[in-house]
Enzyme design. Sequence first.
Site, PDB file in Angstrom:
ATOM      1  N   ASP A   1      25.787  -7.007  66.276  1.00  0.00           N
ATOM      2  CA  ASP A   1      25.379  -6.837  64.884  1.00  0.00           C
ATOM      3  C   ASP A   1      25.582  -8.117  64.077  1.00  0.00           C
ATOM      4  O   ASP A   1      24.691  -8.575  63.365  1.00  0.00           O
ATOM      5  CB  ASP A   1      26.185  -5.709  64.221  1.00  0.00           C
ATOM      6  CG  ASP A   1      26.079  -4.422  64.990  1.00  0.00           C
ATOM      7  OD1 ASP A   1      25.270  -4.365  65.931  1.00  0.00           O
ATOM      8  OD2 ASP A   1      26.806  -3.465  64.655  1.00  0.00           O
TER       9      ASP A   1
ATOM     10  N   SER B   1      24.178   3.888  58.478  1.00  0.00           N
ATOM     11  CA  SER B   1      23.041   4.484  59.197  1.00  0.00           C
ATOM     12  C   SER B   1      22.712   3.753  60.476  1.00  0.00           C
ATOM     13  O   SER B   1      21.692   4.000  61.086  1.00  0.00           O
ATOM     14  CB  SER B   1      21.801   4.458  58.321  1.00  0.00           C
ATOM     15  OG  SER B   1      22.068   5.112  57.137  1.00  0.00           O
ATOM     16  N   GLY B   2      23.555   2.813  60.855  1.00  0.00           N
ATOM     17  CA  GLY B   2      23.302   2.098  62.096  1.00  0.00           C
ATOM     18  C   GLY B   2      22.455   0.841  61.926  1.00  0.00           C
ATOM     19  O   GLY B   2      22.005   0.269  62.909  1.00  0.00           O
ATOM     20  N   LEU B   3      22.236   0.409  60.688  1.00  0.00           N
ATOM     21  CA  LEU B   3      21.511  -0.852  60.501  1.00  0.00           C
ATOM     22  C   LEU B   3      22.476  -1.985  60.164  1.00  0.00           C
ATOM     23  O   LEU B   3      22.078  -3.058  59.749  1.00  0.00           O
ATOM     24  CB  LEU B   3      20.445  -0.716  59.410  1.00  0.00           C
ATOM     25  CG  LEU B   3      19.359   0.325  59.685  1.00  0.00           C
ATOM     26  CD1 LEU B   3      18.330   0.326  58.561  1.00  0.00           C
ATOM     27  CD2 LEU B   3      18.672   0.069  61.017  1.00  0.00           C
ATOM     28  N   SER B   4      23.755  -1.688  60.348  1.00  0.00           N
ATOM     29  CA  SER B   4      24.794  -2.721  60.253  1.00  0.00           C
ATOM     30  C   SER B   4      24.974  -3.339  58.883  1.00  0.00           C
ATOM     31  O   SER B   4      24.991  -4.558  58.722  1.00  0.00           O
ATOM     32  CB  SER B   4      24.542  -3.824  61.266  1.00  0.00           C
ATOM     33  OG  SER B   4      24.999  -3.370  62.488  1.00  0.00           O
ATOM     34  N   SER B   5      25.134  -2.471  57.891  1.00  0.00           N
ATOM     35  CA  SER B   5      25.490  -2.989  56.577  1.00  0.00           C
ATOM     36  C   SER B   5      26.861  -3.656  56.654  1.00  0.00           C
ATOM     37  O   SER B   5      27.112  -4.650  55.983  1.00  0.00           O
ATOM     38  CB  SER B   5      25.481  -1.870  55.541  1.00  0.00           C
ATOM     39  OG  SER B   5      26.452  -0.900  55.827  1.00  0.00           O
ATOM     40  N   SER B   6      27.747  -3.124  57.488  1.00  0.00           N
ATOM     41  CA  SER B   6      29.100  -3.701  57.572  1.00  0.00           C
ATOM     42  C   SER B   6      29.034  -5.136  58.113  1.00  0.00           C
ATOM     43  O   SER B   6      29.666  -6.035  57.567  1.00  0.00           O
ATOM     44  CB  SER B   6      30.034  -2.836  58.420  1.00  0.00           C
ATOM     45  OG  SER B   6      29.559  -2.715  59.742  1.00  0.00           O
TER      46      SER B   6
ATOM     47  N   THR C   1      23.707  -1.329  76.661  1.00  0.00           N
ATOM     48  CA  THR C   1      23.721  -2.267  77.788  1.00  0.00           C
ATOM     49  C   THR C   1      24.819  -3.316  77.593  1.00  0.00           C
ATOM     50  O   THR C   1      25.258  -3.923  78.557  1.00  0.00           O
ATOM     51  CB  THR C   1      22.376  -3.021  77.888  1.00  0.00           C
ATOM     52  OG1 THR C   1      21.991  -3.384  76.563  1.00  0.00           O
ATOM     53  CG2 THR C   1      21.305  -2.162  78.515  1.00  0.00           C
TER      54      THR C   1
ATOM     55  N   GLU D   1      19.849  -0.620  74.654  1.00  0.00           N
ATOM     56  CA  GLU D   1      20.881   0.174  73.987  1.00  0.00           C
ATOM     57  C   GLU D   1      21.949   0.577  75.001  1.00  0.00           C
ATOM     58  O   GLU D   1      21.630   1.045  76.098  1.00  0.00           O
ATOM     59  CB  GLU D   1      20.226   1.428  73.399  1.00  0.00           C
ATOM     60  CG  GLU D   1      20.816   1.884  72.102  1.00  0.00           C
ATOM     61  CD  GLU D   1      20.534   0.939  70.937  1.00  0.00           C
ATOM     62  OE1 GLU D   1      21.474   0.232  70.530  1.00  0.00           O
ATOM     63  OE2 GLU D   1      19.404   0.909  70.434  1.00  0.00           O
TER      64      GLU D   1
HETATM   65  P1  ADP Z   1      26.678   0.502  59.228  1.00  0.00           P
HETATM   66  O1  ADP Z   1      27.285  -0.818  59.541  1.00  0.00           O
HETATM   67  O2  ADP Z   1      25.900   1.065  60.350  1.00  0.00           O
HETATM   68  O3  ADP Z   1      25.875   0.501  57.967  1.00  0.00           O
HETATM   69  P2  ADP Z   1      29.425   1.208  58.902  1.00  0.00           P
HETATM   70  O4  ADP Z   1      30.120   2.500  58.771  1.00  0.00           O
HETATM   71  O5  ADP Z   1      29.859   0.275  59.968  1.00  0.00           O
HETATM   72  O6  ADP Z   1      27.867   1.528  59.014  1.00  0.00           O
HETATM   73  O7  ADP Z   1      29.547   0.414  57.532  1.00  0.00           O
HETATM   74  C1  ADP Z   1      29.242   1.066  56.324  1.00  0.00           C
HETATM   75  C2  ADP Z   1      30.315   0.713  55.317  1.00  0.00           C
HETATM   76  O8  ADP Z   1      30.161  -0.664  54.915  1.00  0.00           O
HETATM   77  C3  ADP Z   1      30.203   1.499  54.035  1.00  0.00           C
HETATM   78  O9  ADP Z   1      30.859   2.730  54.136  1.00  0.00           O
HETATM   79  C4  ADP Z   1      30.911   0.577  53.050  1.00  0.00           C
HETATM   80  O10 ADP Z   1      32.317   0.679  53.184  1.00  0.00           O
HETATM   81  C5  ADP Z   1      30.515  -0.794  53.555  1.00  0.00           C
HETATM   82  N1  ADP Z   1      29.332  -1.274  52.822  1.00  0.00           N
HETATM   83  C6  ADP Z   1      28.092  -1.479  53.286  1.00  0.00           C
HETATM   84  N2  ADP Z   1      27.260  -1.956  52.333  1.00  0.00           N
HETATM   85  C7  ADP Z   1      28.006  -2.088  51.222  1.00  0.00           C
HETATM   86  C8  ADP Z   1      27.775  -2.565  49.893  1.00  0.00           C
HETATM   87  N3  ADP Z   1      26.579  -3.004  49.501  1.00  0.00           N
HETATM   88  N4  ADP Z   1      28.807  -2.534  49.027  1.00  0.00           N
HETATM   89  C9  ADP Z   1      30.017  -2.100  49.406  1.00  0.00           C
HETATM   90  N5  ADP Z   1      30.316  -1.655  50.631  1.00  0.00           N
HETATM   91  C10 ADP Z   1      29.337  -1.644  51.535  1.00  0.00           C
HETATM   92 MG    MG Z   2      28.773  -1.159  61.024  1.00  0.00          MG
END
Ligand code: ADP
Ligand code: MG
Length: 396
Positions: free
Chosen positions: A178, A128-133, A38, A36
């Site tokens: 990520d 939440s830091g699990l990289s949904s983005s 790094t 982390e």
């Molecule tokens: P992380 O990548 O850690 O989850 P981020 O703040 O980088 O956090 O990304 C979260 C953002 O990604 C959300 O606020 C939203 O805009 C977008 N996002 C993630 N998952 C979805 C989804 N299933 N549908 C629409 N937007 C999403």
């Molecule tokens: Mg993100």
Amino acid sequence: MNTGLVETLQERFHELYGVTDNKVFFAPGRVNLIGEHTDYNGGHVFPCALSVGTYGMISPRNDDKIRMYSVNLPDSGVIDLSLQELCPRRTHKWSQYPEGVFWSLIQKGFSFAHGADLMFAGDVPAGSGLSSSASIEVLTCLMIREVYGFSTLGNVDLALTGQNAENEYCGMQCGIMDQFASAMGKAEHAIYLNTETLEYTLVPIHLGEYELLITNSNVKHSLVSSAYNDRRRECAEALSDLQKVPALAGTGHLCELTGEQFEKYQHAITDPVNRIRAKHAVYENERTIKAVQALQNDDLTAFGRLMNESHISLRDDYEVSCEEIDFLVAETLKMEGVAGSRITGGGFGGCTVSIVRKDQAQKIISAVGENYLNQFGKEAGFYRVMPEDGAHVIFI
Ligand code: ADP
Ligand code: MG
């Protein structure tokens, strides 16, 4: 696969866009097991792709419109725009991520003869830091590759395009970890990755009777980006002090140093705060190297111990933890059947990752969840996950 969510996705896709398709795409979230802070110090990270992530569907259109809908955010409705309207910082809504991927590909010279209808449904907790983005970005690029036949794009390109979209279109200076994990992950493996050169090794993780338990503190501190910039500056200053030592003049990054070298020359770092930041970077990189060796020897106990040491270093030396996260780690480590536990991600909230025995997981979740609720009046989220394959197509 999250069958219920995929069914909902297919139903909504049909309702909204009038198209039925048996082709669903998936790109996972990721967790960094160790290594982390790094990456920007020239060291290694060690993430794996997860069984949770984002599912998507796509269908070509006859006009030049892109339409996007998220099953998770029905109130945002369908967002639509023409390909010509794509423009960095156009929006801060969730659609900035898929939009950014279209834009980034156009910048790279790919031409889109028509638009598309896209839909997303995620089971990774957003923010939440699990990289949904990253999972949305990689997924969008995968879907585009398929529908537009951009076969020159390899999986590493999916990751690079996603990162470029997030950097340039959304204005967020994330690294490559990520997106790389989401695009390149492999079931029962973690990725030992040098984020600068993109050299990587897939390292088998034989979890056996163990599994990964991710605990979401549901804490989001606004400190994250300012502290991130502070830490980068502190490490740069420490490096510049060390480079004044003749023996270290050619050092390009903190993580090039061994622990032994750090002990010998650390006095050259004038600021005591910068010194402990550098200490974390050097030893965290050493721990990451040792963690890979531990897995190669199937020694989960050693691996867990390194995770614990990583947490202590992030808490005390790098100072990127917080009360809630420290509590979750401490409570988890009190339980039976826990090999190791640590904060994961940028810090100041977000999630912990632990390696726990499968037969103890439910007990751990109940006890830690209850104590957390009593202590902070807040629910923690728990995700029992395994290292899974990176982005791929699913035929239903
Ligand atoms: P992380 O990548 O850690 O989850 P981020 O703040 O980088 O956090 O990304 C979260 C953002 O990604 C959300 O606020 C939203 O805009 C977008 N996002 C993630 N998952 C979805 C989804 N299933 N549908 C629409 N937007 C999403
Ligand atoms: Mg993100």
